[in-house]
Design a protein around this motif. Sequence first.
Motif, PDB file in Angstrom:
ATOM      1  N   VAL A   1      -0.402 -40.240 -16.052  1.00 60.41           N
ATOM      2  CA  VAL A   1       0.193 -41.252 -15.184  1.00 60.41           C
ATOM      3  C   VAL A   1      -0.599 -41.444 -13.903  1.00 60.41           C
ATOM      4  O   VAL A   1      -0.590 -42.510 -13.301  1.00 60.41           O
ATOM      5  CB  VAL A   1       1.662 -40.883 -14.851  1.00 60.41           C
ATOM      6  CG1 VAL A   1       1.718 -39.679 -13.935  1.00 60.41           C
ATOM      7  CG2 VAL A   1       2.370 -42.061 -14.203  1.00 60.41           C
ATOM      8  N   TRP A   2      -1.338 -40.387 -13.466  1.00 59.59           N
ATOM      9  CA  TRP A   2      -2.127 -40.562 -12.243  1.00 59.59           C
ATOM     10  C   TRP A   2      -3.194 -41.630 -12.439  1.00 59.59           C
ATOM     11  O   TRP A   2      -3.544 -42.356 -11.517  1.00 59.59           O
ATOM     12  CB  TRP A   2      -2.765 -39.233 -11.840  1.00 59.59           C
ATOM     13  CG  TRP A   2      -1.775 -38.282 -11.236  1.00 59.59           C
ATOM     14  CD1 TRP A   2      -1.304 -37.125 -11.775  1.00 59.59           C
ATOM     15  CD2 TRP A   2      -1.096 -38.425  -9.985  1.00 59.59           C
ATOM     16  NE1 TRP A   2      -0.385 -36.552 -10.949  1.00 59.59           N
ATOM     17  CE2 TRP A   2      -0.242 -37.311  -9.833  1.00 59.59           C
ATOM     18  CE3 TRP A   2      -1.135 -39.390  -8.973  1.00 59.59           C
ATOM     19  CZ2 TRP A   2       0.570 -37.137  -8.726  1.00 59.59           C
ATOM     20  CZ3 TRP A   2      -0.327 -39.216  -7.858  1.00 59.59           C
ATOM     21  CH2 TRP A   2       0.514 -38.103  -7.741  1.00 59.59           C
ATOM     22  N   MET A   3      -3.766 -41.699 -13.666  1.00 62.49           N
ATOM     23  CA  MET A   3      -4.744 -42.758 -13.927  1.00 62.49           C
ATOM     24  C   MET A   3      -4.082 -44.123 -13.807  1.00 62.49           C
ATOM     25  O   MET A   3      -4.637 -45.059 -13.231  1.00 62.49           O
ATOM     26  CB  MET A   3      -5.343 -42.599 -15.333  1.00 62.49           C
ATOM     27  CG  MET A   3      -6.269 -43.763 -15.720  1.00 62.49           C
ATOM     28  SD  MET A   3      -6.972 -43.567 -17.372  1.00 62.49           S
ATOM     29  CE  MET A   3      -8.209 -42.345 -17.033  1.00 62.49           C
TER      30      MET A   3
ATOM     31  N   LEU B   1       4.650 -37.432 -17.607  1.00 66.01           N
ATOM     32  CA  LEU B   1       5.225 -38.442 -16.734  1.00 66.01           C
ATOM     33  C   LEU B   1       6.381 -37.866 -15.937  1.00 66.01           C
ATOM     34  O   LEU B   1       6.524 -38.124 -14.750  1.00 66.01           O
ATOM     35  CB  LEU B   1       5.701 -39.630 -17.565  1.00 66.01           C
ATOM     36  CG  LEU B   1       6.318 -40.791 -16.788  1.00 66.01           C
ATOM     37  CD1 LEU B   1       5.308 -41.396 -15.845  1.00 66.01           C
ATOM     38  CD2 LEU B   1       6.844 -41.836 -17.758  1.00 66.01           C
ATOM     39  N   GLU B   2       7.225 -37.037 -16.576  1.00 66.95           N
ATOM     40  CA  GLU B   2       8.375 -36.465 -15.904  1.00 66.95           C
ATOM     41  C   GLU B   2       7.962 -35.548 -14.767  1.00 66.95           C
ATOM     42  O   GLU B   2       8.652 -35.441 -13.759  1.00 66.95           O
ATOM     43  CB  GLU B   2       9.231 -35.709 -16.918  1.00 66.95           C
ATOM     44  CG  GLU B   2       9.937 -36.612 -17.929  1.00 66.95           C
ATOM     45  CD  GLU B   2      10.637 -35.837 -19.014  1.00 66.95           C
ATOM     46  OE1 GLU B   2      10.549 -34.590 -18.983  1.00 66.95           O
ATOM     47  OE2 GLU B   2      11.255 -36.465 -19.886  1.00 66.95           O
ATOM     48  N   LEU B   3       6.814 -34.874 -14.897  1.00 72.20           N
ATOM     49  CA  LEU B   3       6.366 -33.937 -13.879  1.00 72.20           C
ATOM     50  C   LEU B   3       6.127 -34.624 -12.547  1.00 72.20           C
ATOM     51  O   LEU B   3       6.401 -34.064 -11.488  1.00 72.20           O
ATOM     52  CB  LEU B   3       5.087 -33.237 -14.348  1.00 72.20           C
ATOM     53  CG  LEU B   3       4.488 -32.200 -13.386  1.00 72.20           C
ATOM     54  CD1 LEU B   3       5.471 -31.053 -13.171  1.00 72.20           C
ATOM     55  CD2 LEU B   3       3.170 -31.677 -13.941  1.00 72.20           C
ATOM     56  N   TYR B   4       5.636 -35.851 -12.579  1.00 72.93           N
ATOM     57  CA  TYR B   4       5.309 -36.550 -11.344  1.00 72.93           C
ATOM     58  C   TYR B   4       6.222 -37.743 -11.094  1.00 72.93           C
ATOM     59  O   TYR B   4       5.891 -38.638 -10.341  1.00 72.93           O
ATOM     60  CB  TYR B   4       3.845 -37.001 -11.364  1.00 72.93           C
ATOM     61  CG  TYR B   4       2.900 -35.842 -11.167  1.00 72.93           C
ATOM     62  CD1 TYR B   4       2.550 -35.422  -9.895  1.00 72.93           C
ATOM     63  CD2 TYR B   4       2.410 -35.151 -12.261  1.00 72.93           C
ATOM     64  CE1 TYR B   4       1.707 -34.339  -9.716  1.00 72.93           C
ATOM     65  CE2 TYR B   4       1.567 -34.072 -12.092  1.00 72.93           C
ATOM     66  CZ  TYR B   4       1.215 -33.661 -10.817  1.00 72.93           C
ATOM     67  OH  TYR B   4       0.382 -32.592 -10.643  1.00 72.93           O
ATOM     68  N   SER B   5       7.372 -37.763 -11.737  1.00 73.83           N
ATOM     69  CA  SER B   5       8.370 -38.788 -11.509  1.00 73.83           C
ATOM     70  C   SER B   5       9.455 -38.229 -10.600  1.00 73.83           C
ATOM     71  O   SER B   5       9.523 -37.021 -10.363  1.00 73.83           O
ATOM     72  CB  SER B   5       8.995 -39.236 -12.835  1.00 73.83           C
ATOM     73  OG  SER B   5       8.047 -39.930 -13.610  1.00 73.83           O
TER      74      SER B   5
ATOM     75  N   ARG C   1      11.050 -34.015  -4.332  1.00 73.62           N
ATOM     76  CA  ARG C   1      10.562 -33.180  -5.423  1.00 73.62           C
ATOM     77  C   ARG C   1       9.273 -32.487  -4.985  1.00 73.62           C
ATOM     78  O   ARG C   1       8.474 -33.065  -4.246  1.00 73.62           O
ATOM     79  CB  ARG C   1      10.305 -34.021  -6.658  1.00 73.62           C
ATOM     80  CG  ARG C   1       9.917 -33.181  -7.866  1.00 73.62           C
ATOM     81  CD  ARG C   1       9.999 -33.974  -9.131  1.00 73.62           C
ATOM     82  NE  ARG C   1       9.990 -33.087 -10.275  1.00 73.62           N
ATOM     83  CZ  ARG C   1      10.177 -33.475 -11.510  1.00 73.62           C
ATOM     84  NH1 ARG C   1      10.420 -34.745 -11.768  1.00 73.62           N
ATOM     85  NH2 ARG C   1      10.151 -32.615 -12.496  1.00 73.62           N
ATOM     86  N   THR C   2       9.075 -31.260  -5.438  1.00 68.50           N
ATOM     87  CA  THR C   2       7.871 -30.505  -5.102  1.00 68.50           C
ATOM     88  C   THR C   2       6.974 -30.398  -6.326  1.00 68.50           C
ATOM     89  O   THR C   2       7.439 -30.031  -7.411  1.00 68.50           O
ATOM     90  CB  THR C   2       8.223 -29.095  -4.589  1.00 68.50           C
ATOM     91  OG1 THR C   2       9.039 -29.200  -3.422  1.00 68.50           O
ATOM     92  CG2 THR C   2       6.961 -28.321  -4.226  1.00 68.50           C
ATOM     93  N   VAL C   3       5.687 -30.715  -6.138  1.00 64.88           N
ATOM     94  CA  VAL C   3       4.706 -30.609  -7.219  1.00 64.88           C
ATOM     95  C   VAL C   3       3.503 -29.829  -6.716  1.00 64.88           C
ATOM     96  O   VAL C   3       3.270 -29.718  -5.510  1.00 64.88           O
ATOM     97  CB  VAL C   3       4.262 -32.005  -7.705  1.00 64.88           C
ATOM     98  CG1 VAL C   3       5.419 -32.751  -8.338  1.00 64.88           C
ATOM     99  CG2 VAL C   3       3.652 -32.810  -6.569  1.00 64.88           C
TER     100      VAL C   3
ATOM    101  N   LEU D   1      -6.442 -33.448  -3.185  1.00 67.22           N
ATOM    102  CA  LEU D   1      -7.229 -34.105  -4.222  1.00 67.22           C
ATOM    103  C   LEU D   1      -6.312 -34.693  -5.304  1.00 67.22           C
ATOM    104  O   LEU D   1      -5.163 -34.274  -5.476  1.00 67.22           O
ATOM    105  CB  LEU D   1      -8.208 -33.121  -4.844  1.00 67.22           C
ATOM    106  CG  LEU D   1      -9.154 -32.403  -3.860  1.00 67.22           C
ATOM    107  CD1 LEU D   1     -10.038 -31.409  -4.600  1.00 67.22           C
ATOM    108  CD2 LEU D   1     -10.008 -33.406  -3.089  1.00 67.22           C
ATOM    109  N   ASP D   2      -6.846 -35.634  -6.036  1.00 70.72           N
ATOM    110  CA  ASP D   2      -6.124 -36.282  -7.129  1.00 70.72           C
ATOM    111  C   ASP D   2      -6.116 -35.339  -8.334  1.00 70.72           C
ATOM    112  O   ASP D   2      -7.182 -34.981  -8.852  1.00 70.72           O
ATOM    113  CB  ASP D   2      -6.820 -37.600  -7.482  1.00 70.72           C
ATOM    114  CG  ASP D   2      -6.079 -38.391  -8.539  1.00 70.72           C
ATOM    115  OD1 ASP D   2      -5.262 -37.792  -9.265  1.00 70.72           O
ATOM    116  OD2 ASP D   2      -6.314 -39.607  -8.636  1.00 70.72           O
ATOM    117  N   PRO D   3      -4.945 -34.911  -8.804  1.00 72.29           N
ATOM    118  CA  PRO D   3      -4.896 -33.980  -9.946  1.00 72.29           C
ATOM    119  C   PRO D   3      -5.609 -34.513 -11.175  1.00 72.29           C
ATOM    120  O   PRO D   3      -6.174 -33.726 -11.944  1.00 72.29           O
ATOM    121  CB  PRO D   3      -3.388 -33.826 -10.203  1.00 72.29           C
ATOM    122  CG  PRO D   3      -2.743 -34.176  -8.912  1.00 72.29           C
ATOM    123  CD  PRO D   3      -3.609 -35.240  -8.298  1.00 72.29           C
TER     124      PRO D   3
END
Length: 504
Positions: A36-38, A72-76, A94-96, A142-144
């Motif tokens: 999803v980051w892309m 997707l759920e991880l970063y939603s 939310r914390t990532v 940085l971008d994961p």
Amino acid sequence: MNNFSSRTLWRFGYSARLLNTNHFRTAASSTSFPAVWMLLAQYSGRTPGSFVVVQRNSFFTMPETVEDKADLELYSPPPKVRGMTQLNREAFKRTVVVPVLKVKKEIIGTLLKSLKHTVLQRPGLKRVIEDPEDENSRLLILDPHKIPEFSLGESEQEVLKQFNIPPAVRKYDLELTYDNFKSEEILRAVLPEGQDVTSGFSRVGHIAHLNLRDHQLPYRHLIGQVIIDKNPGVTCVVNKTSIIDSTYRNFQMEVLAGESNLVTKVKENNIAYELDFSKVYWNPRLSTEHGRIVELLKPGDVLFDVFAGVGPFAIPAAKKKCSVFANDLNPESYNWLLHNCKLNKVYNKIKAFNMDGRDFLLGPVREELSKELPLQTEEQKTSFHIVMNLPALALEFLDVFRHLLVGEPCSTAVLPTVHCYGFSKHGDPAKDIQERAEASLGTSLDGRCSTYLVRNVAPNKEMMCISFQIPADVLYKRPCPAEEKPASKRLRTSKDFSEETLLS
């Protein structure tokens, strides 16, 4: 080319703003860093076609769901927001875990430029944060997706080597809040799972105009507030609750969020218009078409705008030093047309009418053409253009041109050009529009017209424009040749009667 291919090409050529995002996976999709980051990087607010507003008078869509649902759920937003109908911004925290670099603060600015494609890009998120362990250093987020498994690529390592920075990537617990999520991410998380969340809206000044689907209606007020929050300048969100009225071309709407002021100001092709969006017709997706027609006009030409609205054809034509006759049946549109003429200082260059379109053609248009066409000479010719932008009905008005004028056409005159709009659900929209125009005119237009796809209105529904010069045998009614009259009989006088009596 078959009908499907033709329609597909038309949509690609003229509706490229309606973005479809293909499903994909990345090399990092098997790790904890999602594809999803892309998607978020590729379709950021700077990319035309994304949901984020970049300018007024635009149309916006949301990308489709990415297939890797686990990532997707991880970063939603958190799962607990699912089904929310009243917006609670606090529930989106939310914390990532993200990769960071420790960098001396005096070189952070220069390093940012060198790693601009590697740092994390999120709405409202600082890319550089304080280092809690060292006040002389900063942490660069940085971008994961660009740093799979917290391992820098060769190009990034080379950059760090130039700055004498150890290529050690650390893990950092980053708190994401409502402000850091994009509109489509929020709505995807809130609406029921498995239901289509794709939506779009038009921007009309400070107003965002939506056409929500039935399953989205329970969430309509939340959707409206999210759009206001995520789009600077939008202070009112409305949803259309009925189809466009074919008489006045307006529709019923509900204010979903924000202020209830529907009087707005828009700018199209460098011209300002003011209008009450609840009472007149305005479509920001027609700005290109307005410009295309005006570009065809030359100073001195005459424009008859049969369904003028608030003036998006008439006012730029008047500014181009054309003579303009503009008409609209809707009294509100007529009043805003007059207002916009004053606003743009063309009040004395436009003759405005508040009439039925058919009466306008049979009255002012017929009168002006009857007067001006016979005056044309080889040295001085004027082009006459008749714009009929009422797609639901305009083709039915073309029969008015049958024998509109009486007499013989002037050999030096340029016959009027009509630009008529219509909707088509036919497999071959161009053919359909031409055939319907021919039926109204009572003549063939083969080789005498051009068709243009204006936009895709809905699945299998196109808005088309057909342009043609009115054929002389359609426009003119030639007078019947005078029949020979018998010699009139001389009335018998009293003298004639006396002479006849004497002879007998």
